[in-house]
Design an enzyme around this catalytic site. Structure first.
Site, PDB file in Angstrom:
ATOM      1  N   ASN A   1      -8.201 107.868  93.279  1.00 11.06           N
ATOM      2  CA  ASN A   1      -9.633 107.665  93.410  1.00 11.06           C
ATOM      3  C   ASN A   1     -10.224 108.565  94.497  1.00 11.06           C
ATOM      4  O   ASN A   1     -10.853 109.576  94.195  1.00 11.06           O
ATOM      5  CB  ASN A   1      -9.921 106.185  93.696  1.00 11.06           C
ATOM      6  CG  ASN A   1     -11.391 105.841  93.554  1.00 11.06           C
ATOM      7  OD1 ASN A   1     -12.233 106.730  93.595  1.00 11.06           O
ATOM      8  ND2 ASN A   1     -11.690 104.581  93.405  1.00 11.06           N
ATOM      9  N   ASP A   2      -9.978 108.230  95.750  1.00 11.67           N
ATOM     10  CA  ASP A   2     -10.600 108.993  96.834  1.00 11.67           C
ATOM     11  C   ASP A   2     -10.194 110.470  96.829  1.00 11.67           C
ATOM     12  O   ASP A   2     -10.996 111.336  97.159  1.00 11.67           O
ATOM     13  CB  ASP A   2     -10.236 108.376  98.184  1.00 11.67           C
ATOM     14  CG  ASP A   2     -10.861 107.000  98.353  1.00 11.67           C
ATOM     15  OD1 ASP A   2     -11.866 106.734  97.668  1.00 11.67           O
ATOM     16  OD2 ASP A   2     -10.346 106.211  99.157  1.00 11.67           O
TER      17      ASP A   2
END
Lengths: 463, 103
Positions: free
Chosen positions: A389-390
């Site tokens: 995600n990040d």
């Protein structure tokens, strides 16, 4: 007399072999042979030490070595690769414990014999100070990574002030015993405070920051070994400790950079507590997410010429490494080219994801570091993001209001199309919204990563 | 400060430089094995533990020394085994199919 020159020469040979081993680690082809040389070097050093004239009995040594071997074998052979971060934290604690106990023992001997001098006590003091805070710090890191303690940072008021006060107190004790080497109660107090510091510093660090902490503790364990070397006048300990300290330092700098955080920010920040800034970024990530079916995703992948798979921690959590490798094999069988893009903090410790994929039989020449692969996304047909995600959030490049702004990320959005495998619509570790998911080129495939990959692989076989 | 301490400081300084130079060349690909490897090698503190455990300086020192020997041996045995296990997993693509793109 013979042993007086023989032992240092044996240590010299061991040191040489250790440095050769570290050099051989710069390439996967040479690494294994190099480490075998290092193991040989270790045997040489240990056998030579047994001839030391100060050793008068061998029973205790034998007991220690037998216990150590019994404990060490399972830690070497049975620990799964996913548990590597806590395994390493655990052995940092053991290494530091050994250094601390030697420091206490040497202090005790010197105290009894009345030979304690300021110089030696400086080294012994540093040794037990660094050693004991590494022991408890590593046990805390181990407990958090193993899930014995909650991974969230534990934060209470005036925490930083308190930590700094304890640190100052420990340093004051150190200065005291350097001035008055025989002040044994102060020596003991310093150990107590250092043990407490280790707990307090790690308790406030969240699970996502553990790679930095483990590397930092690695460095401290090395420096404790250096201090041991100074205390007992042993060059091989100084050299190995310095190598270890340098390694830990380099890795923690690399990890901090990859997370766009400074050391001080990791140690005093408490990232999980950041909430004010993420309000701004959640506004930015507006738009519709488009969902893709397994059948459509399989079709797209089956006819893609160039595919990059981006594995994140979600992949490791659902144990889907083997399915990811199978996906790569299926695409390659159809003539496509597949690579894996590895972000430095994709796993839970430096280089963790590479090991997990290597274990699943992905050849290492397909594991490409972030810096090398970023320019290749634009020529890629499909990027498959699995449980990351990040590390793929374009806000890190474009949105100054985002808390992760400035963090180096994989430039996934340069690719022609993107498929994101994701458990649900939740946020990443840092709690930040991800613009990538609402990008028109992105299609979301919801579900457990492992199950989604199994379904995808079946569909691709049927195409 | 004694002459010996000065020499030790020189050794520390040079070893630190060697460490930074050598370890900077290790690719992120092998950072986990590197950590396991430095862990194993730092088990060299066993040599200090051995002298303490076998030195007969009273029960207290001997007990501390023996525990230290056990801890250091654990790291050496476990560290070298797990490093070797990990490094054995790193394999190159078997067929010689030309893979375009980055190195």
């Amino acid at each position: 007399m013979i042993t007086n020159t023989f032992i240092p020469l044996a240590y010299l040979l061991s040191t040489f072999l250790f440095i050769i081993a570290l050099r051989s680690l710069s390439k996967p082809e040479t690494a294994r042979r190099g480490m075998q040389l290092a193991a040989f070097g270790m045997v040489v050093a240990v056998v030579a030490t047994l001839f030391n004239a100060k050793i008068v009995s061998y029973e205790e040594i034998l007991i220690g070595v037998v216990i150590g071997s019994i404990l060490g074998y399972p830690l070497g052979m049975w620990v799964p690769m996913t548990a590597m971060p806590q395994r390493i934290a655990f052995s940092h604690a053991f290494g530091a414990l050994a250094a601390t106990l030697v420091g206490v023992g040497e202090y005790y001997i010197g105290l009894k014999a009345g030979t304690l001098a300021s110089g030696q006590v400086t080294a012994l003091g540093l040794e037990v100070l660094l050693g004991s805070l590494t022991v408890t710090g590593s046990f805390m890191a181990f407990s958090k990574l193993q899930g014995i303690l909650p991974g969230r940072p534990l934060i209470f008021p005036f925490q930083n002030t308190l930590n700094l006060l304890f640190l100052a107190a420990a340093v004051a004790c150190l200065i005291w015993i350097v001035m008055v080497p025989t002040a044994a109660p102060v020596f003991a107090t310093m150990i107590g405070i250092s043990l407490l510091i280790g707990i307090l510093f790690v308790i406030r660090i969240g699970g996502a920051d553990m790679p930095v902490v483990i590397s930092l503790l690695n460095s401290y364990a090395g420096l404790a070994a250096v201090a041991t070397g100074f205390a007992i006048n042993n060059n091989i300990l100084i050299i190995v400790g310095a190598l270890d300290g340098a390694s830990g330092m380099i890795l923690s700098i690399a990890m901090s950079k990859a997370m766009n955080r400074s050391f001080t920010n990791v140690i005093f920040g408490g990232f999980g507590a950041v909430s004010a800034a993420s309000d701004a970024s959640s506004v930015a990530a507006s738009g519709e997410m488009s969902v893709i079916s397994v059948e459509d995703a399989a079709l797209r992948l089956a006819y893609a010429a160039r595919v990059i798979i981006v594995p994140g921690y979600g992949l490791a959590v659902s144990q889907a490494q083997h399915q990811a490798r199978e996906l790569a094999d299926l695409i390659e069988k159809r003539g496509g080219d597949v690579k894996f893009a590895i972000h430095p903090v994709a796993g839970r410790m430096p280089g963790h994801m590479n090991v997990l994929l290597a274990e699943a039989n992905v050849p290492y020449d397909k594991l490409i570091d972030m810096e090398d692969i970023n320019e290749h996304f634009s020529e890629t047909d499909v990027v498959v993001v699995i449980g990351a995600n990040d590390v793929v959030n374009p806000a890190a490049l474009t949105n100054p209001a985002s808390p992760i702004y400035g963090m180096p990320v994989l430039k996934v959005s340069d690719a022609k199309s993107i498929i994101v495998l994701k458990r649900g619509q939740g946020k990443g570790f840092s709690g930040v919204e991800n613009d990538l998911f609402v990008n028109p080129k992105t299609s979301m495939l919801y579900g457990d990563a492992r199950q989604s990959l199994i379904d995808l692989n079946i569909q691709i076989k049927n195409v | 400060m004694s002459a010996i301490t000065a020499i030790q400081l020189f050794v520390f300084l040079l070893a630190g430089f060697v460490g930074f130079q050598t370890i900077s060349r290790i690719p992120p690909l092998l950072h986990t094995p590197l950590m396991a490897a430095t862990n194993a090698i730092s088990g060299i503190s066993l040599v200090a533990s051995l002298v303490l455990a076998g030195g007969h300086h009273g029960t207290f020192a001997t007990v501390l020394g023996t525990i230290a020997v056990a801890c250091a041996t654990t790291n050496i045995v476990g560290g070298f085994l797990i490093t070797d296990r990990m490094l054995a997993m790193f394999r190159k693509t078997e067929n010689t199919k030309n893979t375009a793109g980055s190195k």
